[in-house]
Design an enzyme around this catalytic site. Structure first.
Site, PDB file in Angstrom:
ATOM      1  N   LYS A 237       3.502  -8.906  -7.643  1.00 62.45           N
ATOM      2  CA  LYS A 237       4.605  -8.339  -6.882  1.00 62.45           C
ATOM      3  C   LYS A 237       4.135  -7.766  -5.544  1.00 62.45           C
ATOM      4  CE  LYS A 237       6.489  -7.171 -11.373  1.00 62.45           C
ATOM      5  NZ  LYS A 237       6.612  -6.108 -12.389  1.00 62.45           N
ATOM      6  N   GLU A 275      10.878  -7.300 -18.978  1.00 54.57           N
ATOM      7  CA  GLU A 275      10.999  -8.184 -17.826  1.00 54.57           C
ATOM      8  C   GLU A 275      11.767  -9.456 -18.204  1.00 54.57           C
ATOM      9  OE1 GLU A 275       7.476  -8.764 -15.593  1.00 54.57           O
ATOM     10  OE2 GLU A 275       7.075  -6.613 -15.455  1.00 54.57           O
ATOM     11  N   GLU A 289       8.541 -10.864 -20.708  1.00 58.48           N
ATOM     12  CA  GLU A 289       7.472 -10.095 -21.330  1.00 58.48           C
ATOM     13  C   GLU A 289       7.823  -8.618 -21.288  1.00 58.48           C
ATOM     14  OE1 GLU A 289       3.946 -10.842 -19.092  1.00 58.48           O
ATOM     15  OE2 GLU A 289       4.594  -9.693 -17.362  1.00 58.48           O
ATOM     16  N   ARG A 293       3.562   0.185 -20.494  1.00 60.49           N
ATOM     17  CA  ARG A 293       2.912   1.213 -19.675  1.00 60.49           C
ATOM     18  C   ARG A 293       3.848   1.568 -18.529  1.00 60.49           C
ATOM     19  NH1 ARG A 293       2.079  -2.044 -15.379  1.00 60.49           N
ATOM     20  NH2 ARG A 293       1.485  -4.200 -15.772  1.00 60.49           N
ATOM     21  N   VAL A 296       3.690  -0.013 -11.561  1.00 58.79           N
ATOM     22  CA  VAL A 296       3.393   0.339 -10.172  1.00 58.79           C
ATOM     23  C   VAL A 296       4.674   0.759  -9.447  1.00 58.79           C
ATOM     24  CG1 VAL A 296       2.537  -0.548  -7.968  1.00 58.79           C
ATOM     25  CG2 VAL A 296       1.418  -1.232 -10.093  1.00 58.79           C
ATOM     26  N   ARG A 339       4.171  -2.337  -1.243  1.00 58.56           N
ATOM     27  CA  ARG A 339       2.791  -2.071  -1.628  1.00 58.56           C
ATOM     28  C   ARG A 339       1.887  -2.306  -0.417  1.00 58.56           C
ATOM     29  NH1 ARG A 339       1.904  -4.431  -7.756  1.00 58.56           N
ATOM     30  NH2 ARG A 339       4.012  -4.052  -8.529  1.00 58.56           N
TER      31      ARG A 339
END
Length: 455
Positions: A237, A275, A289, A293, A296, A339
């Site tokens: 991503k 996802e 999937e 966790r 980001v 990012r």
């Protein structure tokens, strides 16, 4: 509440966790490699302990050293952040055995959902739509050829134990299959120690839509809306936003309900992300999937929902109920995250480690956040991921968020290393992106060829 937690990570996510813990009145222990001795997370934590040399395998992936650091400092819990050991069920299981709370789901659930084949089987049981594909692990090219003929091309080869874009290949026909399978399998074996593959029919063109979920030990599961992560390069991503412009009210309700159903089916605790791939032409979506966790891109969800996901992680791990119920969650405005990496987009995004001689991070105004562990004079080591910051903006609507992001990126100034700031600025200003007219193929097939032709 915990008295002290250890952060088994580095960089901006370690800084993010330290700040959340401090606001909860929880003490923190940072770990670091010899290459990170001067890193910001080391300075910000209440305590810091070196866990090994620069190489990740000898430090941030060294379970024995990290657990020894937790015992030595009296940490009651470990927050793994993302990457490194965050989705390692063996590490989570050892934490459980040592009576150290792993701030994440149980090892059992990680095994169930971290392995793509197991996750797919569980989603079928839960009644969540999945793409046509192999029923179990695929180990040989002969198996792959047979399955591909049954489900039809194009297909996606994926590492069963994979993540981060490793062990993934798109295959358009039988001629491409054998070399692609062998390359993906070798990459998966090197990255994860597991060469098992599985095959799915490729949904193309598609939107990559993910739903943030939170669960607690009392059985409560909620969602915090969706994120559109379709702007990707090599399955990684680059920019994320929430909400998705590709989803209307009815579809949003359907996809978030499916995500909650998925999490409830496996009795999920803590933060996670379901996802999906969305076929815009048909309006159908398919489970891809689960990430067990924090992501980001979690800040875009925090902006639109008003929920601090990292604080919720710590509270849930402590045994508390979620601080909000589904009916309490409201969504406001639009958020975007870019990012920022130390890399050279003009030269195939080659990493650009080195010393930051000057740094100015954008600030000012309502709805702007920069998550970073950088400071002027800091030397970016060459051993780890190239991401150095995340710029996140929030506006009353998408246009305001886009304009705010453009303003923020224009202010971002880094000297001493090459970054992708200008690349992100061009991307956020592209007419297709401004119009919300993009899918997972746009960045690689449309934007990058034109961008890399420029002088």
């Amino acid at each position: 509440m915990f008295n002290k937690i250890l952060i088994a990570n580095r960089g901006e996510i370690a800084v993010r966790i330290i700040r959340a813990a401090r606001e909860l009145g929880v003490g923190t222990v940072a770990i670091y490699s010899t290459a990170d001795r001067d890193a910001l997370h080391v300075h910000l934590a209440d305590e810091a302990i070196c866990v090994g040399p620069a190489r990740s395998t000898e430090s941030y992936l060294n379970m024995n050293n990290i657990l020894s650091a937790a015992v030595a400092t009296g940490a009651q819990a470990i927050h793994p952040g993302f990457g490194f050991l965050s989705e390692n069920s063996k590490f989570a299981r050892i934490c459980e055995e040592m009576n150290i709370k792993f701030i994440g789901p149980s090892a059992k659930v990680m095994d169930m959902m971290g392995d793509k084949i197991n996750a797919r089987a569980e989603m079928i049981k839960a009644g969540v739509p999945v793409t046509p594909g192999s029923e179990g692990e695929v180990h040989t090219t002969d198996e792959a050829v047979k399955i591909a003929e049954e489900i039809g091309y194009p297909i996606m080869l994926k590492a069963s134990a994979g993540g981060g874009g490793k062990g993934i290949r798109k295959v358009n026909n039988v001629e491409e299959l054998v070399p692609a399978f062998e390359a993906a399998q070798a990459e998966a074996q090197a990255a994860f120690g597991n060469g098992a593959m599985f095959i799915e029919r490729m949904i193309f063109p598609a939107r990559h839509i993910e739903v943030q979920i939170l669960g607690d030990s009392q059985g409560n599961v909620i969602h915090l809306g969706e994120r559109d992560c379709s702007l990707q390069r090599n399955n990684q991503k680059v920019l994320e936003e929430s909400p998705s412009v590709a989803i209307g009210h009815t579809l949003r309700n359907e996809i978030t309900a499916a995500a909650v159903k998925a999490a409830q089916h496996v009795s999920y605790e803590n933060a996670g992300t379901i996802e999906f791939l969305l076929d815009e032409s048909s309006g159908k979506f398919y489970f891809m999937e689960m990430n067990t966790r924090v992501q980001v891109e979690h800040p875009v969800t925090e902006f639109v929902s008003g929920v601090d996901i990292v604080k919720e992680q710590i509270r849930v791990a402590n045994g508390n109920e979620l601080s909000v119920k589904q009916e309490d969650v409201t969504f406001s405005g639009h958020a975007i995250e870019c990012r920022i990496n130390a890399e050279n987009p003009k030269f195939n995004f080659a990493p650009s480690p080195g010393k930051i001689t000057n740094l100015f991070l954008p600030s000012g105004g309502v709805g702007l956040r920069v998550d970073s562990a950088m400071y002027s004079g800091y030397s970016i080591p060459p051993y780890y991921d190239s991401m150095i910051a995340k710029v996140i903006v929030h506006g009353e609507n998408r246009f305001e968020a886009l304009m705010k992001m453009q303003r923020a990126l224009l202010e971002f100034d880094v000297e001493g290393v090459i970054t992708n700031v200008d690349f992100q600025l061009e991307l956020i200003s592209d007419p297709h992106v401004v119009a919300g007219d993009y899918d997972t193929s746009f960045l690689g097939n449309v934007f990058l060829p034109e961008y890399q032709k420029e002088d």
